[in-house]
Design an enzyme around this catalytic site. Structure first.
Site, PDB file in Angstrom:
ATOM      1  N   HIS A 173      84.686  48.312  34.342  1.00  0.00           N
ATOM      2  CA  HIS A 173      85.117  47.030  34.920  1.00  0.00           C
ATOM      3  C   HIS A 173      86.592  47.108  35.344  1.00  0.00           C
ATOM      4  O   HIS A 173      86.980  46.535  36.364  1.00  0.00           O
ATOM      5  CB  HIS A 173      84.996  45.907  33.884  1.00  0.00           C
ATOM      6  CG  HIS A 173      83.585  45.552  33.521  1.00  0.00           C
ATOM      7  ND1 HIS A 173      83.071  45.745  32.257  1.00  0.00           N
ATOM      8  CD2 HIS A 173      82.588  45.001  34.255  1.00  0.00           C
ATOM      9  CE1 HIS A 173      81.812  45.316  32.230  1.00  0.00           C
ATOM     10  NE2 HIS A 173      81.499  44.872  33.413  1.00  0.00           N
ATOM     11  N   LYS A 191      77.210  52.188  39.243  1.00  0.00           N
ATOM     12  CA  LYS A 191      76.285  52.464  38.129  1.00  0.00           C
ATOM     13  C   LYS A 191      75.021  51.634  38.314  1.00  0.00           C
ATOM     14  O   LYS A 191      73.916  52.096  38.078  1.00  0.00           O
ATOM     15  CB  LYS A 191      76.928  52.151  36.780  1.00  0.00           C
ATOM     16  CG  LYS A 191      76.136  52.793  35.659  1.00  0.00           C
ATOM     17  CD  LYS A 191      76.253  52.105  34.335  1.00  0.00           C
ATOM     18  CE  LYS A 191      75.905  50.698  34.387  1.00  0.00           C
ATOM     19  NZ  LYS A 191      75.004  50.162  33.404  1.00  0.00           N
ATOM     20  N   SER A 222      78.393  47.864  29.141  1.00  0.00           N
ATOM     21  CA  SER A 222      78.551  46.943  28.003  1.00  0.00           C
ATOM     22  C   SER A 222      77.432  47.179  26.993  1.00  0.00           C
ATOM     23  O   SER A 222      77.619  46.999  25.788  1.00  0.00           O
ATOM     24  CB  SER A 222      78.510  45.493  28.482  1.00  0.00           C
ATOM     25  OG  SER A 222      79.471  45.316  29.497  1.00  0.00           O
ATOM     26  N   ARG A 223      76.259  47.598  27.467  1.00  0.00           N
ATOM     27  CA  ARG A 223      75.111  47.793  26.564  1.00  0.00           C
ATOM     28  C   ARG A 223      75.238  49.057  25.721  1.00  0.00           C
ATOM     29  O   ARG A 223      74.456  49.245  24.790  1.00  0.00           O
ATOM     30  CB  ARG A 223      73.801  47.798  27.355  1.00  0.00           C
ATOM     31  CG  ARG A 223      73.432  46.412  27.888  1.00  0.00           C
ATOM     32  CD  ARG A 223      72.025  46.373  28.457  1.00  0.00           C
ATOM     33  NE  ARG A 223      71.553  45.023  28.691  1.00  0.00           N
ATOM     34  CZ  ARG A 223      71.582  44.385  29.867  1.00  0.00           C
ATOM     35  NH1 ARG A 223      72.072  45.001  30.927  1.00  0.00           N
ATOM     36  NH2 ARG A 223      71.135  43.153  29.978  1.00  0.00           N
TER      37      ARG A 223
HETATM   38  O1  PAF Z   1      76.584  43.661  37.027  1.00  0.00           O
HETATM   39  C1  PAF Z   1      76.775  42.605  36.386  1.00  0.00           C
HETATM   40  O2  PAF Z   1      77.578  42.551  35.462  1.00  0.00           O
HETATM   41  C2  PAF Z   1      75.981  41.376  36.758  1.00  0.00           C
HETATM   42  O3  PAF Z   1      74.700  41.697  37.165  1.00  0.00           O
HETATM   43  C3  PAF Z   1      76.700  40.489  37.824  1.00  0.00           C
HETATM   44  C4  PAF Z   1      76.825  41.230  39.146  1.00  0.00           C
HETATM   45  C5  PAF Z   1      78.063  40.087  37.324  1.00  0.00           C
HETATM   46  C6  PAF Z   1      75.879  39.227  38.072  1.00  0.00           C
HETATM   47  O4  PAF Z   1      75.735  38.471  36.910  1.00  0.00           O
END
Ligand code: PAF
Length: 289
Positions: A40, A152, A189-190
Site C-alpha cells: 500500500h 497483485k 493484508s491477509r
Molecule cells: O484492493 C482492495 O483493497 C479493495 O478491493 C479496494 C480496491 C480498496 C476496494 O474495496
C-alpha cells in the site's frame, strides 16, 4: 508537509477536498481496505509522484465479501494506518462510516462483465460487483484525477480499468508492480492469517509461478504446465488450489501457449488464508518478462 486531514463523513470530505483542490494540480486517490503494508505504501508513493495532492481511503467494504468469508476477521488497524499515511506524505485519509456509506435502504449495484468473469469470480462471485460498487461511490465522492491500485490483484486492476472506460470516469488508473517480502511472498493484508509454519510455505506460490512461467516462456503448453504447478502447490503444503491459469494480459482470455503478452495467475489456500499472486509472461524473444 502540512498536517494530514482525516474525513469521516461526506461533509468533512468535501471541505477537505476543497482545501486540497485550492492548491491547484492533480488529486490522486489510493483506495484501500486498511491494514496497510509496504504494498500500500508503494501505492501512496506512486500517487504522490503523479499528483499534487494524495488522498487514501480506508474502508472494509462488506459488499465484496461473500457469506462465510472473512469480513468479521479482516485485519483492522486504523490508528496505525493513519500514522503510516501521514509519514508517507498523504494529505487526506477518508475513513467513511459504514452506515453513512451504505445507508439503510441502499439497493444499487455496479456490475462489470468480461474481465470480471472467471478466475477469482468463479470462487468469489460477489467480489467484483462489490469492488465496482464501492469504487463508483468513492470515485464520485472524491473525483480524483488519478487512482492507484496494485498489480497483485491483477484481475481487479483490469476490472477497474473496464469500469472507468465503460462509465466514462475521467480518471487515470495507475497499476503498481507487486511489492514482495524478501522471500518473494506478495505483501497482502491477509498474510496476517498465516501461522508461523504456513508463513514458511507461503513463498512457494511465487516460486511455483515463476518456475511455471519460465517453462511457458520457452513454449511449453498450458495444459501440461498448469496442472503440474497446481500439484506442486499441494505437494509443497498448500491446502487447496482454486486455480492456476494462463491468460491474455489485456483481455484475460484463456491461452493454450504464450503467443502474446500473458499473465500467469493463481489463487491457493494455506490454512485460513486465501493467497493470490500473478506474474507476467512474455513470448520468448520479446525481450521482456
Ligand atoms: O484492493 C482492495 O483493497 C479493495 O478491493 C479496494 C480496491 C480498496 C476496494 O474495496
Amino acid at each position: 508537509m502540512g498536517q494530514i486531514k482525516i474525513a469521516r463523513s461526506a461533509v468533512d470530505l468535501r471541505a477537505a477536498l476543497g482545501q486540497l483542490r485550492s492548491r491547484g494540480g492533480k488529486l490522486a486517490l489510493v483506495p484501500t481496505m486498511g491494514a496497510l503494508h509496504p504494498g500500500h505504501l508503494a501505492l501512496v508513493e506512486a500517487a504522490r509522484s503523479r499528483a499534487r495532492a494524495c488522498a487514501v481511503s480506508i474502508f472494509v467494504n462488506p459488499k465484496q465479501f461473500g457469506p462465510g468469508e472473512d469480513l468479521a476477521s479482516y485485519p483492522r488497524n486504523e490508528a496505525g494506518d493513519i500514522a503510516q499515511c501521514a509519514e508517507r506524505g498523504a494529505d487526506l485519509v477518508y475513513v467513511p462510516r459504514l452506515k453513512d456509506f451504505y445507508p439503510a435502504g441502499f439497493a444499487s449495484t455496479v456490475s462489470v462483465g468480461g474481465v470480471a468473469e472467471g478466475l477469482c469470480a468463479a470462487f468469489r462471485p460477489q467480489m467484483f460487483s462489490g469492488v465496482a460498487t464501492v469504487l463508483t461511490k468513492l470515485f464520485l465522492q472524491v473525483m480524483p484525477n488519478v487512482a492507484v491500485f496494485g498489480e497483485k490483484d491483477y484481475q481487479q486492476l483490469l476490472v477497474i480499468r473496464r469500469l472507468v472506460r465503460d462509465l466514462d470516469f475521467p480518471i487515470e488508473i495507475v497499476g503498481v508492480a507487486t511489492v514482495r517480502e524478501a522471500d518473494g511472498l506478495a505483501c497482502s493484508s491477509r498474510n496476517a492469517y498465516l501461522t508461523a509454519p504456513e508463513r514458511t510455505i507461503a513463498p512457494e506460490l511465487y516460486r511455483t509461478l515463476t518456475s511455471a512461467a519460465s517453462y511457458l516462456r520457452q513454449g511449453a503448453l498450458a495444459k501440461d504446465v498448469l496442472p503440474a504447478a497446481a500439484r506442486a502447490l499441494i505437494d509443497r503444503g498448500f491446502t487447496a488450489v482454486d486455480y492456476v491459469e494462463l491468460r491474455d494480459a489485456e483481455t484475460l482470455a484463456p491461452l493454450a501457449t504464450v503467443d502474446r503478452p500473458a499473465r500467469l495467475l493463481a489463487a491457493a489456500w494455506l490454512g485460513r488464508a486465501r493467497l493470490i499472486d500473478n506474474v507476467p509472461v512474455e513470448p520468448s524473444g520479446s525481450g521482456i518478462g
